[in-house]
Design a protein around this motif. Structure first.
Motif, PDB file in Angstrom:
ATOM      1  N   TYR A 101     -57.909   7.452   0.706  1.00  0.00           N
ATOM      2  CA  TYR A 101     -57.783   8.313   1.869  1.00  0.00           C
ATOM      3  C   TYR A 101     -56.913   9.548   1.617  1.00  0.00           C
ATOM      4  O   TYR A 101     -56.583  10.278   2.552  1.00  0.00           O
ATOM      5  CB  TYR A 101     -57.205   7.530   3.049  1.00  0.00           C
ATOM      6  CG  TYR A 101     -58.203   6.636   3.762  1.00  0.00           C
ATOM      7  CD1 TYR A 101     -59.399   7.155   4.255  1.00  0.00           C
ATOM      8  CD2 TYR A 101     -57.940   5.290   3.956  1.00  0.00           C
ATOM      9  CE1 TYR A 101     -60.305   6.351   4.926  1.00  0.00           C
ATOM     10  CE2 TYR A 101     -58.841   4.470   4.624  1.00  0.00           C
ATOM     11  CZ  TYR A 101     -60.021   5.008   5.101  1.00  0.00           C
ATOM     12  OH  TYR A 101     -60.923   4.209   5.761  1.00  0.00           O
ATOM     13  N   GLY A 102     -56.538   9.776   0.373  1.00  0.00           N
ATOM     14  CA  GLY A 102     -55.731  10.946   0.054  1.00  0.00           C
ATOM     15  C   GLY A 102     -54.255  10.739   0.275  1.00  0.00           C
ATOM     16  O   GLY A 102     -53.493  11.713   0.400  1.00  0.00           O
ATOM     17  N   GLY A 103     -53.826   9.474   0.305  1.00  0.00           N
ATOM     18  CA  GLY A 103     -52.425   9.152   0.541  1.00  0.00           C
ATOM     19  C   GLY A 103     -51.675   8.836  -0.739  1.00  0.00           C
ATOM     20  O   GLY A 103     -52.135   9.127  -1.854  1.00  0.00           O
ATOM     21  N   ARG A 142     -52.690  10.294  15.923  1.00  0.00           N
ATOM     22  CA  ARG A 142     -53.468  11.460  15.515  1.00  0.00           C
ATOM     23  C   ARG A 142     -53.509  12.504  16.624  1.00  0.00           C
ATOM     24  O   ARG A 142     -53.402  13.719  16.362  1.00  0.00           O
ATOM     25  CB  ARG A 142     -54.882  11.041  15.133  1.00  0.00           C
ATOM     26  CG  ARG A 142     -55.746  12.198  14.625  1.00  0.00           C
ATOM     27  CD  ARG A 142     -56.996  11.702  13.952  1.00  0.00           C
ATOM     28  NE  ARG A 142     -57.835  10.905  14.840  1.00  0.00           N
ATOM     29  CZ  ARG A 142     -58.845  10.126  14.420  1.00  0.00           C
ATOM     30  NH1 ARG A 142     -59.111  10.036  13.123  1.00  0.00           N
ATOM     31  NH2 ARG A 142     -59.563   9.447  15.288  1.00  0.00           N
ATOM     32  N   ASP A 191     -45.464  10.305  10.739  1.00  0.00           N
ATOM     33  CA  ASP A 191     -45.751  11.006   9.486  1.00  0.00           C
ATOM     34  C   ASP A 191     -46.673  10.198   8.576  1.00  0.00           C
ATOM     35  O   ASP A 191     -46.751  10.438   7.374  1.00  0.00           O
ATOM     36  CB  ASP A 191     -44.470  11.409   8.760  1.00  0.00           C
ATOM     37  CG  ASP A 191     -43.515  10.263   8.538  1.00  0.00           C
ATOM     38  OD1 ASP A 191     -43.941   9.105   8.668  1.00  0.00           O
ATOM     39  OD2 ASP A 191     -42.340  10.512   8.217  1.00  0.00           O
ATOM     40  N   GLY A 192     -47.373   9.223   9.160  1.00  0.00           N
ATOM     41  CA  GLY A 192     -48.377   8.485   8.396  1.00  0.00           C
ATOM     42  C   GLY A 192     -47.834   7.460   7.436  1.00  0.00           C
ATOM     43  O   GLY A 192     -48.578   6.943   6.598  1.00  0.00           O
ATOM     44  N   CYS A 251     -48.342   5.872   2.492  1.00  0.00           N
ATOM     45  CA  CYS A 251     -48.297   7.010   3.403  1.00  0.00           C
ATOM     46  C   CYS A 251     -49.628   7.740   3.284  1.00  0.00           C
ATOM     47  O   CYS A 251     -50.074   8.042   2.170  1.00  0.00           O
ATOM     48  CB  CYS A 251     -47.138   7.939   3.046  1.00  0.00           C
ATOM     49  SG  CYS A 251     -46.802   9.199   4.298  1.00  0.00           S
ATOM     50  N   VAL A 252     -50.261   7.979   4.423  1.00  0.00           N
ATOM     51  CA  VAL A 252     -51.567   8.634   4.434  1.00  0.00           C
ATOM     52  C   VAL A 252     -51.518   9.857   5.349  1.00  0.00           C
ATOM     53  O   VAL A 252     -50.623   9.966   6.196  1.00  0.00           O
ATOM     54  CB  VAL A 252     -52.683   7.673   4.904  1.00  0.00           C
ATOM     55  CG1 VAL A 252     -52.827   6.498   3.948  1.00  0.00           C
ATOM     56  CG2 VAL A 252     -52.431   7.189   6.332  1.00  0.00           C
ATOM     57  N   PRO A 253     -52.468  10.790   5.194  1.00  0.00           N
ATOM     58  CA  PRO A 253     -52.521  11.911   6.133  1.00  0.00           C
ATOM     59  C   PRO A 253     -52.641  11.412   7.576  1.00  0.00           C
ATOM     60  O   PRO A 253     -53.329  10.423   7.848  1.00  0.00           O
ATOM     61  CB  PRO A 253     -53.783  12.668   5.699  1.00  0.00           C
ATOM     62  CG  PRO A 253     -53.951  12.328   4.252  1.00  0.00           C
ATOM     63  CD  PRO A 253     -53.491  10.905   4.134  1.00  0.00           C
ATOM     64  N   LYS A 254     -51.998  12.118   8.485  1.00  0.00           N
ATOM     65  CA  LYS A 254     -52.003  11.676   9.884  1.00  0.00           C
ATOM     66  C   LYS A 254     -53.416  11.608  10.456  1.00  0.00           C
ATOM     67  O   LYS A 254     -53.689  10.774  11.329  1.00  0.00           O
ATOM     68  CB  LYS A 254     -51.125  12.616  10.724  1.00  0.00           C
ATOM     69  CG  LYS A 254     -49.642  12.464  10.446  1.00  0.00           C
ATOM     70  CD  LYS A 254     -48.814  13.506  11.148  1.00  0.00           C
ATOM     71  CE  LYS A 254     -48.855  14.829  10.418  1.00  0.00           C
ATOM     72  NZ  LYS A 254     -47.879  15.811  10.953  1.00  0.00           N
ATOM     73  N   ALA A 255     -54.300  12.441   9.934  1.00  0.00           N
ATOM     74  CA  ALA A 255     -55.672  12.460  10.444  1.00  0.00           C
ATOM     75  C   ALA A 255     -56.391  11.138  10.228  1.00  0.00           C
ATOM     76  O   ALA A 255     -57.325  10.809  10.984  1.00  0.00           O
ATOM     77  CB  ALA A 255     -56.460  13.590   9.776  1.00  0.00           C
TER      78      ALA A 255
END
Length: 466
Positions: free
Chosen positions: A416-418, A246, A382-383, A350-354
């Motif tokens: 988590y938005g992935g 992150r 890249d998550g 795959c998830v957002p890097k945050a």
């Protein structure tokens, strides 16, 4: 269907095909067919095909598709079988079209920076052929030494370089396809730009053989990659390594690779290859910078500072290229090394890097709750995380727990938005996850596309969408 009826159907279809294409293309010997039944996805079901066809031309593929349409026989296209989602698994009563004999690099054009290949070309073989011309094909899945370009296109494969250079879709200019109605057509273009009509070539990328059979692919190339600087970081915990990932993203830095390997994978690689990687690290982050000159030097220092600022127990820039290459080889060997220990159910979220640190911690908690050993490798930059769920052989209870953990990891990634898959595809294993991820209206759009392009319902049916 009875054994006699199946035998009759095989004989009739074989005779029909061999009257139109050379007889050596058609395989009915069950022992020879055996290796074609499934890919590498653990516990993904597979059926019994009628036969396997190994064509050598697009026209031969067209003949097979047309005969299958006439008889209502499903078709499963197959590359090297390195997939991890069951997308290439046989269906009862299907014909498998294997592209192991269509493996020619047909053209490399240095001026236009493109290559034209048959689907059975191995990824690393294309990269080697391009290098002779001073060119580079960036997509590099961990299976690059074995996986084929056709299979990479089918799943929109990524790899170690994708954090900076993108995935397979970013390099596909066009293709030749046998459609679900038996037509041989060209999609896409050879030019650097082009927006004529819908992006049907793009639609085929990641479609896992459910919309047509790809017989040729045109990909764009780049100049050879500049020399890379490798930065290594050791971490006590996978969450700390996630925080480093992150931190790299927060600086705006884009490394040419940023890979994670946890201790269980390091131990497995050491046990197999005796590389001595597990002596000092619980978790390893491997970063690379390929920006030339003083700017690249500064970026490498910045990358190392991100590691140090995220509780790295040790970090360094490698001055030994052979040592650096060995570390990245260990990353590529991690999955096969884990396979030697028992069945491996492989995730591909795959998830957002945050939220990489939180997702890595959640995976650990899920493993503990289900009493399932979970090792981790990741294209961390890249998550794209690859939890590897390990079970003892022939332990049914452990299998059930691992499958429950698999579903829970997918649910967490969506929360988590992935996404449920970054590069392996949906295949058989993630159809339920896809239905959770996509809006019902969007799923209806998928079904409409499938009906339009595969009106006979024979293109890898029962995969990707229900």
């Amino acid at each position: 269907m009875t054994v006699d009826a199946t035998s009759t159907r095989i004989a009739e279809l074989s005779e029909e095909l061999t009257s139109a294409i050379p007889a050596d293309r058609v395989v009915t010997d069950r022992d020879v067919i055996e290796p074609y039944l499934h890919d590498e996805a653990e516990w993904a079901p597979y059926g019994t095909p009628l036969l396997v066809v190994r064509p050598r031309t697009a026209e031969e593929v067209q003949v097979v598709v047309q005969r299958c349409i006439a008889r209502g026989v499903p078709i499963v296209s197959r590359g090297a079988g390195t997939g991890l989602s069951g997308g290439a698994n046989a269906i009862d009563g299907c014909v498998i079209i294997s592209f192991d004999k269509m493996n020619a690099v047909k053209e490399i054009d240095p001026l236009e920076r493109l290559a034209v290949v048959e689907p059975g070309v191995v990824n690393d073989d294309l990269r080697a052929a391009c290098a002779v011309e001073g060119l580079w094909y960036p997509p590099d899945p961990s299976s690059a030494a074995w996986s084929t370009i056709g299979g990479n296109v089918a799943t929109n494969a990524g790899g170690l370089c994708c954090v900076k250079y993108g995935v397979t879709r970013d390099y596909v200019l066009g293709m030749q396809v046998v459609t679900g109605t038996g037509e041989l057509v060209r999609l896409g273009r050879r030019t650097a730009k082009g927006v004529a009509g819908y992006d049907l070539a793009g639609l085929m990328v990641g479609s896992e053989g459910t919309l047509g059979v790809i017989t040729e692919i045109t990909v764009k190339l780049r100049p050879l990659q500049d020399p890379q600087r490798t930065v290594v970081g050791y971490f006590d915990s996978i969450v700390d390594a996630g925080r480093a990932v992150r931190a790299v993203a927060e600086t705006g830095l884009t490394p040419s690779a940023l890979e994670l390997i946890d201790r269980q994978c390091l131990l497995a690689v050491d046990a197999w290859k005796n590389m001595g990687l597990s002596a000092d690290a619980n978790v390893l982050l491997l970063g690379r910078i390929d920006t030339p000159g003083a700017v690249g030097d500064a970026e490498a220092e910045q990358l190392q500072a991100c590691f140090d600022g995220s509780a790295a127990t040790w970090s360094a820039q490698s001055s030994d290229q052979q040592e650096a290459d060995a570390l990245f080889l260990a990353r590529r060997l991690a999955y096969p090394a884990m396979e030697r220990l028992g069945p491996v159910l492989t995730e591909d979220i795959c998830v957002p890097k945050a939220v990489v640190p939180e997702m890595l911690e959640r995976i650990e908690q899920i493993g503990e709750r289900h009493r399932t050993t979970i090792a981790s490798i990741a294209h961390a930059g890249d998550g794209n995380l690859h939890p590897l769920l390990i079970t003892p052989r022939d332990d049914e209870d452990a299998r059930i727990r691992a499958q429950a953990a698999f579903v829970e990891i997918i649910d967490a990634a969506i929360e988590y938005g992935g996404t449920v898959t970054g590069e392996h595809g949906i295949g058989l294993l993630k159809m339920d996850g896809l239905a959770k991820e996509l809006d019902p209206v969007v799923m209806d759009m998928h079904h409409a596309v499938k009906r339009a392009l595969d009106p006979h319902g024979i293109m890898n049916p029962g995969k990707v969408i229900r």
